[in-house]
Design an enzyme around this catalytic site. Structure first.
Site, PDB file in Angstrom:
ATOM      1  N   ASP A  87      -6.909  19.601 -14.253  1.00 56.68           N
ATOM      2  CA  ASP A  87      -7.266  18.243 -14.659  1.00 56.68           C
ATOM      3  C   ASP A  87      -6.926  18.129 -16.143  1.00 56.68           C
ATOM      4  O   ASP A  87      -7.584  18.737 -16.990  1.00 56.68           O
ATOM      5  CB  ASP A  87      -8.753  18.006 -14.390  1.00 56.68           C
ATOM      6  CG  ASP A  87      -9.182  16.577 -14.684  1.00 56.68           C
ATOM      7  OD1 ASP A  87      -8.594  15.964 -15.592  1.00 56.68           O
ATOM      8  OD2 ASP A  87     -10.126  16.088 -14.025  1.00 56.68           O
ATOM      9  N   TYR A 147     -16.045  17.836 -14.902  1.00 53.07           N
ATOM     10  CA  TYR A 147     -16.618  16.505 -14.760  1.00 53.07           C
ATOM     11  C   TYR A 147     -17.607  16.478 -13.586  1.00 53.07           C
ATOM     12  O   TYR A 147     -17.315  17.002 -12.508  1.00 53.07           O
ATOM     13  CB  TYR A 147     -15.492  15.485 -14.545  1.00 53.07           C
ATOM     14  CG  TYR A 147     -16.017  14.104 -14.217  1.00 53.07           C
ATOM     15  CD1 TYR A 147     -16.936  13.477 -15.046  1.00 53.07           C
ATOM     16  CD2 TYR A 147     -15.590  13.436 -13.081  1.00 53.07           C
ATOM     17  CE1 TYR A 147     -17.425  12.221 -14.741  1.00 53.07           C
ATOM     18  CE2 TYR A 147     -16.072  12.173 -12.775  1.00 53.07           C
ATOM     19  CZ  TYR A 147     -16.993  11.572 -13.609  1.00 53.07           C
ATOM     20  OH  TYR A 147     -17.489  10.329 -13.297  1.00 53.07           O
ATOM     21  N   ARG A 192       0.852  -1.206   0.000  1.00 52.14           N
ATOM     22  CA  ARG A 192       0.000   0.000   0.000  1.00 52.14           C
ATOM     23  C   ARG A 192       0.879   1.245   0.000  1.00 52.14           C
ATOM     24  O   ARG A 192       0.589   2.233  -0.661  1.00 52.14           O
ATOM     25  CB  ARG A 192      -0.941  -0.011   1.207  1.00 52.14           C
ATOM     26  CG  ARG A 192      -1.600   1.343   1.480  1.00 52.14           C
ATOM     27  CD  ARG A 192      -2.859   1.277   2.343  1.00 52.14           C
ATOM     28  NE  ARG A 192      -2.794   0.378   3.457  1.00 52.14           N
ATOM     29  CZ  ARG A 192      -2.136   0.604   4.615  1.00 52.14           C
ATOM     30  NH1 ARG A 192      -1.489   1.731   4.799  1.00 52.14           N
ATOM     31  NH2 ARG A 192      -2.149  -0.292   5.579  1.00 52.14           N
ATOM     32  N   LYS A 239      -8.760   7.102 -18.790  1.00 52.06           N
ATOM     33  CA  LYS A 239      -9.098   7.603 -20.119  1.00 52.06           C
ATOM     34  C   LYS A 239      -7.927   7.410 -21.092  1.00 52.06           C
ATOM     35  O   LYS A 239      -7.499   6.294 -21.287  1.00 52.06           O
ATOM     36  CB  LYS A 239      -9.542   9.063 -19.984  1.00 52.06           C
ATOM     37  CG  LYS A 239     -10.589   9.290 -18.877  1.00 52.06           C
ATOM     38  CD  LYS A 239     -11.846   8.518 -19.150  1.00 52.06           C
ATOM     39  CE  LYS A 239     -12.924   8.482 -18.094  1.00 52.06           C
ATOM     40  NZ  LYS A 239     -12.685   8.804 -16.738  1.00 52.06           N
TER      41      LYS A 239
HETATM   42  O1  P1T Z   1     -13.499   7.774 -13.394  1.00 51.21           O
HETATM   43  P1  P1T Z   1     -12.277   8.177 -12.652  1.00 51.21           P
HETATM   44  O2  P1T Z   1     -11.035   7.471 -13.113  1.00 51.21           O
HETATM   45  O3  P1T Z   1     -12.428   8.146 -11.169  1.00 51.21           O
HETATM   46  O4  P1T Z   1     -11.968   9.715 -13.051  1.00 51.21           O
HETATM   47  C1  P1T Z   1     -12.821  10.773 -12.766  1.00 51.21           C
HETATM   48  C2  P1T Z   1     -12.666  11.871 -13.782  1.00 51.21           C
HETATM   49  C3  P1T Z   1     -11.855  12.957 -13.483  1.00 51.21           C
HETATM   50  N1  P1T Z   1     -11.660  13.963 -14.358  1.00 51.21           N
HETATM   51  C4  P1T Z   1     -12.236  13.957 -15.576  1.00 51.21           C
HETATM   52  C5  P1T Z   1     -12.010  15.090 -16.522  1.00 51.21           C
HETATM   53  C6  P1T Z   1     -13.055  12.883 -15.949  1.00 51.21           C
HETATM   54  O5  P1T Z   1     -13.601  12.898 -17.179  1.00 51.21           O
HETATM   55  C7  P1T Z   1     -13.289  11.820 -15.037  1.00 51.21           C
HETATM   56  C8  P1T Z   1     -14.184  10.678 -15.359  1.00 51.21           C
HETATM   57  N2  P1T Z   1     -15.058  10.932 -16.428  1.00 51.21           N
HETATM   58  C9  P1T Z   1     -15.977  10.066 -16.934  1.00 51.21           C
HETATM   59  C10 P1T Z   1     -16.189   8.839 -16.448  1.00 51.21           C
HETATM   60  C11 P1T Z   1     -16.764  10.575 -18.062  1.00 51.21           C
HETATM   61  O6  P1T Z   1     -17.402   9.791 -18.788  1.00 51.21           O
HETATM   62  O7  P1T Z   1     -16.746  11.791 -18.292  1.00 51.21           O
END
Ligand code: P1T
Length: 388
Positions: A181, A109, A57, A206
């Site tokens: 971000d 988001y 961890r 992504k």
């Molecule tokens: O899904 P996760 O890995 O926890 O990430 C969150 C997140 C953070 N920042 C941005 C710009 C994002 O697009 C996302 C997650 N977004 C999607 C799941 C979506 O479909 O827009």
């Protein structure tokens, strides 16, 4: 990291670092691929004497490889890999204390909005939204207790572009950390730390991972003390991904540049196609010369990205029908992977922002343009419009 020659951005190009930084050949076997280190614990020669790892961890060799690679791509001194983008965001925001204030861009988001407004706000963190396309609007929103200015660029889902240098200057005129971000742009297209950001966040789920098979998050930063605090919090909270997750993300990074080139090229063709259709009332893409943020995007991005949003004539009903009418574009949340996706942000990814300053238009469709054959992508969209 000091003895990793391939982490040096001055000496090596982006693609070379994506493939080599943090990934020395395995000293025991010579394997050219970073091993997935599954051990949960690591032997100590004497109490507290070990080879840099104690408990998985706290630190894990596969995670270290990912961290060093992606930090190098972002031009950062430090990188921390998390179990999801939200875990990365949450851990970073736990450096705040009750009474601190966050300014969130008014397009972001939905999950980030939810974390701040529904999880952190009840714990005493103040927040407000601002139009970050306007540095003067941000300046009026800044308070003595503003500790974070949080921006996406291009934003999710409206693809608004924020001038990073201008917003960094306002954030730093107060006592705020400027967080960007960089999920939509990726380090291949844009490196916010070089433009004044203090921390970069990723949902590596992504483009970085790129194949819709691993959830992950990342923070890249230069400040030593903040990096140490984040490592402490990450260990204390346990916001880590598994070694296999880390391996998959690292594997994805190796092809990030070639994938992004194709995503961008196909997105431009999709934009041109959408502009030719009567059913489309507005196309939002930073590469369009009449996009309000085009000039800033051209300055701070290498290309304009693989995401395209547009508004459909006929309102929500027509948008919802279009979203279920494609075949190659799959109706699904998420983005940034090899396969093309279509979604209705108002009812899907941004449903939690309904009734807030971050609410999105209900006739909006978001496309994540994948790397399939371009004629198939354009044909799929044409057939879907014809069915409307
Ligand atoms: O899904 P996760 O890995 O926890 O990430 C969150 C997140 C953070 N920042 C941005 C710009 C994002 O697009 C996302 C997650 N977004 C999607 C799941 C979506 O479909 O827009």
């Amino acid at each position: 990291m000091a003895d990793d020659v391939f982490a040096d951005a001055e000496a090596w190009g982006f693609e070379t670092r994506a493939i080599r930084a943090g990934q020395p050949h395995d000293p025991t076997s010579g394997a050219v691929v970073t091993p997935i280190s599954l051990a949960t614990t690591f032997v100590q020669e004497d109490v507290g004497v070990h080879r840099g790892y104690e408990y998985s961890r706290t630190g894990n060799p596969t995670r270290t490889a990912l961290q060093e690679c992606l930090a190098s791509l972002e031009g950062a001194a430090h990188g921390l890999a998390f179990g999801s983008g939200m875990a990365a965001e949450d851990t970073l925001l736990r450096t705040l204390a009750p009474g601190d204030h966050i300014i969130l861009g008014n397009d972001a988001y939905g999950g980030t909005f939810r974390l701040i407004s529904a999880v952190l706000a009840p714990m005493g963190i103040e927040w407000s939204a601002a139009d970050l396309t306007d540095p003067a609007a941000l300046a009026t929103e800044m308070r003595p207790n503003t500790k974070v200015v949080w921006a996406e660029t291009p934003t999710n889902p409206l693809l608004t572009v924020i001038d990073l240098e201008a917003i960094a200057e306002v954030a730093h005129s107060g006592d705020a950390m400027f967080v960007v971000d960089n999920t939509f742009a990726t380090p291949y297209l844009q490196q916010p730390l070089s433009l004044g950001a203090d921390a970069v966040i990723h949902s590596t789920t992504k483009y970085c991972g790129g194949h819709s098979d691993v959830v992950g998050g990342f923070v890249a930063l230069n400040d030593d003390a903040l990096a140490e605090r984040l490592a402490y919090l990450q260990n204390a909270i346990g916001a880590i991904g598994s070694p296999f997750d880390n391996y998959l993300t690292l594997r994805g990074l190796k092809t990030l540049a070639v994938r992004m080139d194709r995503h961008c090229e196909s997105a431009e063709a999709v934009v041109e196609f959408l502009q030719s259709r009567n059913e489309v009332i507005e196309v939002r893409y930073p590469g369009l010369p009449d996009h309000p943020g085009h000039e800033a995007a051209a300055r701070q991005m290498k290309k304009f990205g693989g995401m395209v949003s547009f508004r459909v004539a006929g309102g929500k009903d027509a948008a919802m029908r279009l979203a279920v009418s494609t075949q190659v574009f799959s109706l699904a949340e998420s983005l940034g992977a090899v396969e093309s996706l279509i979604e209705h942000p108002g009812a899907m990814t941004h449903a939690s922002a309904a009734g807030s300053p971050l609410e999105v238009p209900d006739d909006l469709i978001r496309l994540s343009v994948g790397i399939e054959s371009l004629p198939d992508l354009l044909g799929d969209l044409a057939a879907a419009f014809d069915r409307l």
